[in-house]
Design a protein around this motif. Sequence first.
Motif, PDB file in Angstrom:
ATOM      1  N   GLN A 169       0.896  -1.314  -0.200  1.00 27.49           N
ATOM      2  CA  GLN A 169       0.031   0.173   0.101  1.00 27.49           C
ATOM      3  C   GLN A 169       0.907   1.440   0.143  1.00 27.49           C
ATOM      4  N   VAL A 170       0.624   2.536  -1.065  1.00 27.44           N
ATOM      5  CA  VAL A 170       1.172   3.380  -0.988  1.00 27.44           C
ATOM      6  C   VAL A 170       1.066   4.469  -0.251  1.00 27.44           C
ATOM      7  N   GLN A 171       1.359   5.214   0.614  1.00 30.07           N
ATOM      8  CA  GLN A 171       1.454   5.541   1.406  1.00 30.07           C
ATOM      9  C   GLN A 171       2.313   7.127   1.739  1.00 30.07           C
ATOM     10  N   LEU A 172       2.110   7.960   1.910  1.00 35.99           N
ATOM     11  CA  LEU A 172       3.089   9.612   1.855  1.00 35.99           C
ATOM     12  C   LEU A 172       2.462  10.143   3.413  1.00 35.99           C
TER      13      LEU A 172
ATOM     14  N   GLY B  34       5.525   1.953   0.688  1.00 35.45           N
ATOM     15  CA  GLY B  34       5.165   0.863  -0.666  1.00 35.45           C
ATOM     16  C   GLY B  34       5.226   0.733  -1.594  1.00 35.45           C
ATOM     17  N   ARG B  35       6.454   1.554  -2.219  1.00 35.33           N
ATOM     18  CA  ARG B  35       6.968   1.345  -3.334  1.00 35.33           C
ATOM     19  C   ARG B  35       8.230   2.128  -3.824  1.00 35.33           C
ATOM     20  N   THR B  36       8.819   2.098  -4.912  1.00 33.44           N
ATOM     21  CA  THR B  36      10.151   2.737  -5.067  1.00 33.44           C
ATOM     22  C   THR B  36       9.332   4.405  -5.741  1.00 33.44           C
ATOM     23  N   PHE B  37       9.882   5.276  -4.594  1.00 30.70           N
ATOM     24  CA  PHE B  37       9.387   6.698  -6.267  1.00 30.70           C
ATOM     25  C   PHE B  37       9.860   7.443  -6.694  1.00 30.70           C
ATOM     26  N   SER B  38      11.486   7.076  -6.640  1.00 28.42           N
ATOM     27  CA  SER B  38      12.430   7.624  -7.810  1.00 28.42           C
ATOM     28  C   SER B  38      12.338   7.913  -8.853  1.00 28.42           C
ATOM     29  N   GLY B  39      11.034   7.683  -9.555  1.00 25.69           N
ATOM     30  CA  GLY B  39      10.707   7.532 -11.074  1.00 25.69           C
ATOM     31  C   GLY B  39       9.470   8.802 -10.966  1.00 25.69           C
ATOM     32  N   ASP B  40       9.272   9.348  -9.934  1.00 24.23           N
ATOM     33  CA  ASP B  40       8.215  10.028  -9.766  1.00 24.23           C
ATOM     34  C   ASP B  40       8.416  11.361  -9.123  1.00 24.23           C
TER      35      ASP B  40
ATOM     36  N   LYS C 126      15.968   7.812   0.589  1.00 25.30           N
ATOM     37  CA  LYS C 126      15.392   7.199   1.196  1.00 25.30           C
ATOM     38  C   LYS C 126      13.254   7.126   1.037  1.00 25.30           C
ATOM     39  N   ASN C 127      13.942   7.526  -0.132  1.00 22.97           N
ATOM     40  CA  ASN C 127      11.807   7.640  -0.870  1.00 22.97           C
ATOM     41  C   ASN C 127      11.444   9.042   0.339  1.00 22.97           C
ATOM     42  N   THR C 128      12.490   9.966   0.263  1.00 24.02           N
ATOM     43  CA  THR C 128      11.586  11.323   1.174  1.00 24.02           C
ATOM     44  C   THR C 128      11.603  12.640   0.227  1.00 24.02           C
ATOM     45  N   VAL C 129      10.893  13.392   0.596  1.00 20.88           N
ATOM     46  CA  VAL C 129      10.945  14.725   0.143  1.00 20.88           C
ATOM     47  C   VAL C 129      11.288  15.833   1.167  1.00 20.88           C
ATOM     48  N   TYR C 130      11.919  16.764   0.945  1.00 22.26           N
ATOM     49  CA  TYR C 130      11.785  17.776   1.721  1.00 22.26           C
ATOM     50  C   TYR C 130      11.813  18.984   1.514  1.00 22.26           C
TER      51      TYR C 130
ATOM     52  N   SER D 188       1.545  21.190 -11.097  1.00 22.68           N
ATOM     53  CA  SER D 188      -0.410  21.377 -11.575  1.00 22.68           C
ATOM     54  C   SER D 188      -0.466  20.163 -10.709  1.00 22.68           C
ATOM     55  N   PRO D 189      -1.583  20.624  -9.540  1.00 22.56           N
ATOM     56  CA  PRO D 189      -2.709  19.221  -8.285  1.00 22.56           C
ATOM     57  C   PRO D 189      -2.748  18.205  -8.876  1.00 22.56           C
ATOM     58  N   ALA D 190      -2.290  17.300 -10.554  1.00 19.11           N
ATOM     59  CA  ALA D 190      -2.609  16.132 -10.739  1.00 19.11           C
ATOM     60  C   ALA D 190      -1.953  15.117 -11.038  1.00 19.11           C
ATOM     61  N   TYR D 191      -1.469  15.260  -9.365  1.00 22.34           N
ATOM     62  CA  TYR D 191      -1.036  13.715  -8.184  1.00 22.34           C
ATOM     63  C   TYR D 191      -1.324  12.684  -8.521  1.00 22.34           C
ATOM     64  N   ASP D 192      -0.330  11.838  -8.258  1.00 22.37           N
ATOM     65  CA  ASP D 192      -1.232  10.325  -7.480  1.00 22.37           C
ATOM     66  C   ASP D 192      -1.596   9.981  -6.358  1.00 22.37           C
ATOM     67  N   TYR D 193      -0.860  10.404  -5.762  1.00 22.59           N
ATOM     68  CA  TYR D 193      -0.407   9.709  -4.266  1.00 22.59           C
ATOM     69  C   TYR D 193      -0.606  11.532  -3.229  1.00 22.59           C
ATOM     70  N   TRP D 194      -1.281  11.280  -2.607  1.00 18.95           N
ATOM     71  CA  TRP D 194      -1.326  11.904  -1.554  1.00 18.95           C
ATOM     72  C   TRP D 194      -1.358  11.980  -0.122  1.00 18.95           C
ATOM     73  N   GLY D 195      -0.045  12.685   0.849  1.00 20.14           N
ATOM     74  CA  GLY D 195      -0.456  12.101   2.615  1.00 20.14           C
ATOM     75  C   GLY D 195      -1.479  13.180   2.585  1.00 20.14           C
ATOM     76  N   GLN D 196      -2.066  12.774   4.047  1.00 20.76           N
ATOM     77  CA  GLN D 196      -2.616  13.506   4.994  1.00 20.76           C
ATOM     78  C   GLN D 196      -2.560  15.041   5.712  1.00 20.76           C
ATOM     79  N   GLY D 197      -1.700  15.475   4.963  1.00 23.35           N
ATOM     80  CA  GLY D 197      -1.032  16.727   5.438  1.00 23.35           C
ATOM     81  C   GLY D 197      -0.406  16.687   7.350  1.00 23.35           C
ATOM     82  N   THR D 198       0.471  17.961   7.172  1.00 25.90           N
ATOM     83  CA  THR D 198       1.505  18.801   8.078  1.00 25.90           C
ATOM     84  C   THR D 198       0.723  19.883   8.773  1.00 25.90           C
ATOM     85  N   GLN D 199       0.292  20.273   9.869  1.00 27.79           N
ATOM     86  CA  GLN D 199      -0.021  21.431  10.023  1.00 27.79           C
ATOM     87  C   GLN D 199       1.464  22.262   9.880  1.00 27.79           C
ATOM     88  N   LEU D 200       0.713  23.492   9.685  1.00 29.45           N
ATOM     89  CA  LEU D 200       2.133  24.627   9.985  1.00 29.45           C
ATOM     90  C   LEU D 200       1.347  25.695  10.664  1.00 29.45           C
TER      91      LEU D 200
END
Length: 124
Positions: A1-4, A26-32, A76-80, A108-120
């Motif tokens: 299951q893919v998770q962000l 859930g998978r590698t995101f190096s190509g995303d 690390k499959n991580t974006v900062y 553009s906002p047409a992304y396949d996967y989204w996280g739940q969000g973090t409040q700033l």
Amino acid sequence: QVQLVESGGGLVQAGDSLRLSCAASGRTFSGDAMAWFRQAPGKEREFVAAIAWSGGVTAYTGSVKGRFTISRDNAKNTVYLQMNSLKPEDTAVYYCAAGKKKDSSINSPAYDYWGQGTQLTVSS
């Protein structure tokens, strides 16, 4: 299951710096492409920054250019999102997104996967 999963949000003062992280699993995101969007109370979700799969192409919305820097660690499959000189108007829920995108459309906002969000919250 893919998770962000985003982390790093919190309450800071104007002028402070903060770094958000988004760990993908859930998978590698190096190509995303990966991106950050935000949604302030009463407003629509808006694009903040994006980075192509190679890391060689980035995009920013005008209000954060020169203050925010997006980067990624494919091992690390991580974006900062490094955020400097924060302003009260940066207050929002920040969402991470990932998907197969052409370099020309990473903002553009047409992304396949989204996280739940973090409040700033940036206080004045």
